[in-house]
Design a protein around this motif. Structure first.
Motif, PDB file in Angstrom:
ATOM      1  N   LEU A   1     -59.432   6.124  25.507  1.00  0.00           N
ATOM      2  CA  LEU A   1     -59.181   5.175  26.589  1.00  0.00           C
ATOM      3  C   LEU A   1     -59.536   3.781  26.108  1.00  0.00           C
ATOM      4  N   ILE A   2     -58.621   2.848  26.319  1.00  0.00           N
ATOM      5  CA  ILE A   2     -58.852   1.461  25.915  1.00  0.00           C
ATOM      6  C   ILE A   2     -58.719   0.592  27.153  1.00  0.00           C
ATOM      7  N   ARG A   3     -59.781  -0.152  27.459  1.00  0.00           N
ATOM      8  CA  ARG A   3     -59.815  -0.987  28.662  1.00  0.00           C
ATOM      9  C   ARG A   3     -59.562  -2.442  28.290  1.00  0.00           C
ATOM     10  N   LYS A   4     -58.663  -3.082  29.052  1.00  0.00           N
ATOM     11  CA  LYS A   4     -58.403  -4.517  28.925  1.00  0.00           C
ATOM     12  C   LYS A   4     -58.501  -5.108  30.321  1.00  0.00           C
TER      13      LYS A   4
ATOM     14  N   VAL B   1     -56.698  -8.029  37.029  1.00  0.00           N
ATOM     15  CA  VAL B   1     -56.214  -6.667  36.806  1.00  0.00           C
ATOM     16  C   VAL B   1     -56.948  -6.023  35.635  1.00  0.00           C
ATOM     17  N   VAL B   2     -57.242  -4.733  35.784  1.00  0.00           N
ATOM     18  CA  VAL B   2     -57.774  -3.933  34.685  1.00  0.00           C
ATOM     19  C   VAL B   2     -56.655  -3.020  34.200  1.00  0.00           C
ATOM     20  N   SER B   3     -56.503  -2.940  32.897  1.00  0.00           N
ATOM     21  CA  SER B   3     -55.526  -2.052  32.287  1.00  0.00           C
ATOM     22  C   SER B   3     -56.265  -1.005  31.461  1.00  0.00           C
ATOM     23  N   LEU B   4     -55.929   0.256  31.693  1.00  0.00           N
ATOM     24  CA  LEU B   4     -56.483   1.343  30.896  1.00  0.00           C
ATOM     25  C   LEU B   4     -55.337   1.991  30.123  1.00  0.00           C
ATOM     26  N   ALA B   5     -55.393   1.891  28.816  1.00  0.00           N
ATOM     27  CA  ALA B   5     -54.417   2.563  27.963  1.00  0.00           C
ATOM     28  C   ALA B   5     -54.981   3.935  27.627  1.00  0.00           C
ATOM     29  N   ILE B   6     -54.170   4.955  27.837  1.00  0.00           N
ATOM     30  CA  ILE B   6     -54.591   6.326  27.558  1.00  0.00           C
ATOM     31  C   ILE B   6     -53.779   6.824  26.372  1.00  0.00           C
TER      32      ILE B   6
ATOM     33  N   LEU C   1     -55.122  -1.855  39.155  1.00  0.00           N
ATOM     34  CA  LEU C   1     -55.280  -1.058  37.944  1.00  0.00           C
ATOM     35  C   LEU C   1     -53.919  -0.702  37.377  1.00  0.00           C
ATOM     36  N   ILE C   2     -53.769  -0.908  36.079  1.00  0.00           N
ATOM     37  CA  ILE C   2     -52.588  -0.460  35.343  1.00  0.00           C
ATOM     38  C   ILE C   2     -53.030   0.671  34.427  1.00  0.00           C
TER      39      ILE C   2
END
Length: 115
Positions: free
Chosen positions: A3-6, A11-16, A43-44
């Motif tokens: 999981l990568i949080r930006k 807005v918070v983006s979580l790349a899975i 949240l994205i």
């Protein structure tokens, strides 16, 4: 799974990355629960590098959406690979979520501004 949080101011983006299945869902649930306890309302979930999602992974998406609805927030998914989109289609989840092709489009759908 990784999981990568930006974050931007809005807005918070979580790349899975990898697989969101029974063995990794608890970790993803914890990250989403931590976000929901905070003050963020947008949240994205960037699924561009998500290779597989199981019913346990779908539960994480549903938890995020319901938690954000309770906060009058919003969730958007982006970057669905064909196999992940098929799982969401078959389960009826595509009707539940805002889905965008790219993170930039998801950000725009949530009314956020890029950094």
């Amino acid at each position: 799974m990784e999981l990568i949080r930006k974050e931007t101011a809005e807005v918070v983006s979580l790349a899975i990355r990898g697989r969101l299945d029974a063995s990794s869902a608890a970790q993803a649930e914890q990250v989403v629960a931590d976000f929901l306890r905070g003050s963020g309302k947008k949240l994205i979930l960037d699924l561009t590098e998500l290779d597989y999602i199981s019913s346990a992974g779908l539960r994480v998406l549903l938890m995020a959406d319901k938690g954000l609805q309770q906060k009058s927030g919003a969730l958007a998914l982006c970057g669905l690979k064909p196999n992940v989109k098929e799982v969401l289609d078959v389960s009826g989840f595509t009707a539940l979520f805002r889905i965008a092709a790219t993170a930039e489009q998801a950000l725009a759908a949530l009314g956020g501004k890029s950094a």
